[in-house]
Design a protein around this motif. Structure first.
Motif, PDB file in Angstrom:
ATOM      1  N   MET A   1       0.848  -1.175   0.000  1.00 15.46           N
ATOM      2  CA  MET A   1       0.000   0.000   0.000  1.00 15.46           C
ATOM      3  C   MET A   1       0.895   1.240   0.000  1.00 15.46           C
ATOM      4  SD  MET A   1      -2.713   1.383   2.911  1.00 15.46           S
ATOM      5  CE  MET A   1      -2.843  -0.221   3.578  1.00 15.46           C
ATOM      6  N   GLU A   2       0.566   2.152  -0.874  1.00 19.55           N
ATOM      7  CA  GLU A   2       1.296   3.416  -0.947  1.00 19.55           C
ATOM      8  C   GLU A   2       0.676   4.403   0.031  1.00 19.55           C
ATOM      9  OE1 GLU A   2       1.615   7.055  -4.107  1.00 19.55           O
ATOM     10  OE2 GLU A   2       1.589   5.023  -4.905  1.00 19.55           O
ATOM     11  N   ILE A   3       1.492   4.999   0.892  1.00 19.15           N
ATOM     12  CA  ILE A   3       1.003   5.976   1.869  1.00 19.15           C
ATOM     13  C   ILE A   3       1.755   7.279   1.650  1.00 19.15           C
ATOM     14  CG2 ILE A   3       0.753   6.542   4.310  1.00 19.15           C
ATOM     15  CD1 ILE A   3       0.696   3.482   4.813  1.00 19.15           C
ATOM     16  N   THR A   4       0.992   8.350   1.403  1.00 17.17           N
ATOM     17  CA  THR A   4       1.565   9.672   1.178  1.00 17.17           C
ATOM     18  C   THR A   4       0.983  10.632   2.207  1.00 17.17           C
ATOM     19  OG1 THR A   4       1.636   9.215  -1.198  1.00 17.17           O
ATOM     20  CG2 THR A   4       1.910  11.509  -0.513  1.00 17.17           C
ATOM     21  N   VAL A   5       1.858  11.222   3.001  1.00 16.14           N
ATOM     22  CA  VAL A   5       1.442  12.233   3.972  1.00 16.14           C
ATOM     23  C   VAL A   5       2.265  13.484   3.687  1.00 16.14           C
ATOM     24  CG1 VAL A   5       1.274  12.849   6.407  1.00 16.14           C
ATOM     25  CG2 VAL A   5       0.834  10.488   5.691  1.00 16.14           C
ATOM     26  N   ILE A   6       1.598  14.497   3.182  1.00 20.59           N
ATOM     27  CA  ILE A   6       2.254  15.757   2.846  1.00 20.59           C
ATOM     28  C   ILE A   6       2.060  16.724   4.016  1.00 20.59           C
ATOM     29  CG2 ILE A   6       2.302  17.709   1.248  1.00 20.59           C
ATOM     30  CD1 ILE A   6       1.211  15.753  -0.889  1.00 20.59           C
ATOM     31  N   SER A   7       3.158  17.275   4.493  1.00 17.48           N
ATOM     32  CA  SER A   7       3.111  18.243   5.591  1.00 17.48           C
ATOM     33  C   SER A   7       2.973  19.652   5.031  1.00 17.48           C
ATOM     34  CB  SER A   7       4.387  18.152   6.420  1.00 17.48           C
ATOM     35  OG  SER A   7       4.492  16.877   7.002  1.00 17.48           O
ATOM     36  N   PRO A   8       2.389  20.549   5.816  1.00 13.33           N
ATOM     37  CA  PRO A   8       2.281  21.936   5.356  1.00 13.33           C
ATOM     38  C   PRO A   8       3.658  22.580   5.243  1.00 13.33           C
ATOM     39  CG  PRO A   8       1.123  21.618   7.461  1.00 13.33           C
ATOM     40  CD  PRO A   8       1.772  20.335   7.109  1.00 13.33           C
ATOM     41  N   ASP A   9       3.819  23.498   4.297  1.00 11.45           N
ATOM     42  CA  ASP A   9       5.076  24.226   4.125  1.00 11.45           C
ATOM     43  C   ASP A   9       5.332  25.215   5.261  1.00 11.45           C
ATOM     44  OD1 ASP A   9       5.589  22.919   1.729  1.00 11.45           O
ATOM     45  OD2 ASP A   9       4.597  24.463   0.536  1.00 11.45           O
TER      46      ASP A   9
END
Length: 160
Positions: free
Chosen positions: A1-9
């Protein structure tokens, strides 16, 4: 499973700032169905506690929703703690059924006039997953997922 968690800049203007989605490998005869997750309910004091002047920007020229609807877009989103709990639950409960989990921060100010996910009407191809109705659902918060089957290919191609 691909997990992407993008944090705020940069630090977000409020804690409720994360959007979540998941991709289900096979769902209702379709493959790779994207489901947008959201909170369907919140305490009234949550809405009054936020400084909306910092969170909501001007509406685009042809806003798809009514004035003020973007407040609900923010209220439907998740805090970092909620996001992490939901991701953990989905990874543990549905590891073999999910292709991907994706989280990203909202972009502030949110333009006014965006329709909230809870306003999308169910129909022939659009539907809601109400997680709290699933017997194995173990989180202490209401969670819904919006999907549109018309956006995804069928599992088996039918001859024409």
């Amino acid at each position: 499973m691909e997990i992407t968690v993008i944090s705020p800049d940069s630090p977000p203007p409020c804690a409720r700032c994360f959007a979540l989605s998941m991709t289900i490998r096979s769902f209702k005869g379709r493959k790779d169905v994207e489901v947008h997750l959201f909170r369907p309910a919140w305490a009234p004091e949550e809405e009054t506690a936020l400084n909306w002047d910092n969170l909501i920007g001007p509406a685009p020229e042809q806003a798809p929703g009514p004035a003020g609807s973007s407040r609900r877009v923010v209220l439907e989103s998740f805090t970092a703690e909620e996001r992490d709990r939901i991701l953990k639950y989905l990874k543990e409960q549905y590891a073999t059924r999910l292709k991907a989990l994706h989280s990203q921060p909202l972009e502030f100010p949110v333009p006014d006039g965006l329709p909230p996910l809870s306003d999308m009407g169910e129909g022939k191809s659009i539907g809601l997953i109400r997680f709290e109705r699933i017997p194995s659902y173990s989180l202490d918060m209401a969670l819904c997922g919006l999907y549109d089957l018309s956006q995804h290919p069928p599992i088996v191609d039918t001859p024409e």
